[in-house]
Design a protein around this motif. Structure first.
Motif, PDB file in Angstrom:
ATOM      1  N   MET A   1       0.850  -1.180   0.000  1.00  0.00           N
ATOM      2  CA  MET A   1       0.000   0.000   0.000  1.00  0.00           C
ATOM      3  C   MET A   1       0.890   1.236   0.000  1.00  0.00           C
ATOM      4  O   MET A   1       1.873   1.318   0.705  1.00  0.00           O
ATOM      5  CB  MET A   1      -0.910  -0.014   1.225  1.00  0.00           C
ATOM      6  CG  MET A   1      -1.810   1.182   1.302  1.00  0.00           C
ATOM      7  SD  MET A   1      -3.086   1.014   2.546  1.00  0.00           S
ATOM      8  CE  MET A   1      -2.313   1.797   3.916  1.00  0.00           C
TER       9      MET A   1
ATOM     10  N   VAL B   1      -7.013  -0.273  -5.282  1.00  0.00           N
ATOM     11  CA  VAL B   1      -6.112  -1.324  -4.826  1.00  0.00           C
ATOM     12  C   VAL B   1      -5.085  -1.662  -5.896  1.00  0.00           C
ATOM     13  O   VAL B   1      -3.875  -1.681  -5.630  1.00  0.00           O
ATOM     14  CB  VAL B   1      -6.898  -2.599  -4.419  1.00  0.00           C
ATOM     15  CG1 VAL B   1      -5.964  -3.737  -4.061  1.00  0.00           C
ATOM     16  CG2 VAL B   1      -7.832  -2.293  -3.266  1.00  0.00           C
TER      17      VAL B   1
ATOM     18  N   LYS C   1      -2.894   1.805  -5.763  1.00  0.00           N
ATOM     19  CA  LYS C   1      -2.306   1.214  -4.547  1.00  0.00           C
ATOM     20  C   LYS C   1      -2.428   2.149  -3.336  1.00  0.00           C
ATOM     21  O   LYS C   1      -1.531   2.265  -2.529  1.00  0.00           O
ATOM     22  CB  LYS C   1      -0.857   0.813  -4.785  1.00  0.00           C
ATOM     23  CG  LYS C   1      -0.715  -0.205  -5.905  1.00  0.00           C
ATOM     24  CD  LYS C   1       0.645  -0.801  -5.950  1.00  0.00           C
ATOM     25  CE  LYS C   1       0.877  -1.711  -7.109  1.00  0.00           C
ATOM     26  NZ  LYS C   1      -0.164  -2.532  -7.616  1.00  0.00           N
TER      27      LYS C   1
ATOM     28  N   ARG D   1      -5.422  -1.245   0.788  1.00  0.00           N
ATOM     29  CA  ARG D   1      -5.210  -2.687   0.655  1.00  0.00           C
ATOM     30  C   ARG D   1      -6.516  -3.366   0.257  1.00  0.00           C
ATOM     31  O   ARG D   1      -7.596  -2.802   0.430  1.00  0.00           O
ATOM     32  CB  ARG D   1      -4.720  -3.276   1.976  1.00  0.00           C
ATOM     33  CG  ARG D   1      -3.373  -2.738   2.415  1.00  0.00           C
ATOM     34  CD  ARG D   1      -3.045  -3.198   3.788  1.00  0.00           C
ATOM     35  NE  ARG D   1      -4.143  -2.741   4.664  1.00  0.00           N
ATOM     36  CZ  ARG D   1      -4.395  -3.225   5.857  1.00  0.00           C
ATOM     37  NH1 ARG D   1      -3.663  -4.178   6.352  1.00  0.00           N
ATOM     38  NH2 ARG D   1      -5.386  -2.755   6.583  1.00  0.00           N
TER      39      ARG D   1
END
Length: 122
Positions: free
Chosen positions: A1, A38, A42, A45
């Protein structure tokens, strides 16, 4: 992340994209959010999507707006929640505004049958 905070303009544009291409409401928006937040950006999470779903469905209101507000807050605090909410709502607002403007300026709102049709829809 990615732990860095996204810039507000970038976040706004991502939410506009989600608001523009989501047809079917909040539940249809979740796969788009997951893919964008995600996989591509990013920013969160994969496990966080469950939190987004749980919170956005448990609060009163539109799931899409609740999810966007929650994600915006997680990404950028209060300012981020405002940016996200405006970004996801703006495309629908603009489209409806254009349709209403075209409808009223064309004179269609003067025909009784068309008004009856909209009364029936309502």
């Amino acid at each position: 992340m990615d732990t860095s905070r996204p810039r507000y303009l970038h976040m706004f544009l991502v939410f506009v994209k989600i608001g523009l291409f989501t047809i079917g409401g909040g539940p249809a928006m979740i796969p788009l959010i997951r893919d964008e937040f995600v996989e591509k950006q990013k920013w969160i999470r994969d496990e966080d999507i469950t939190d987004v779903l749980a919170l956005s469905q448990s609060l009163p209101g539109v799931i899409a707006v609740n999810a966007s507000t929650f994600l915006g807050y997680r990404l950028g605090g209060l300012k981020g929640s405002l940016v996200a909410t405006i970004g996801v709502v703006l495309p629908s607002f603009v489209i409806i505004f254009v349709i209403v403007t075209a409808f009223t300026s064309s004179g269609f709102d003067q025909y009784p049958n068309i008004l009856k049709f909209f009364d029936g829809i309502n």
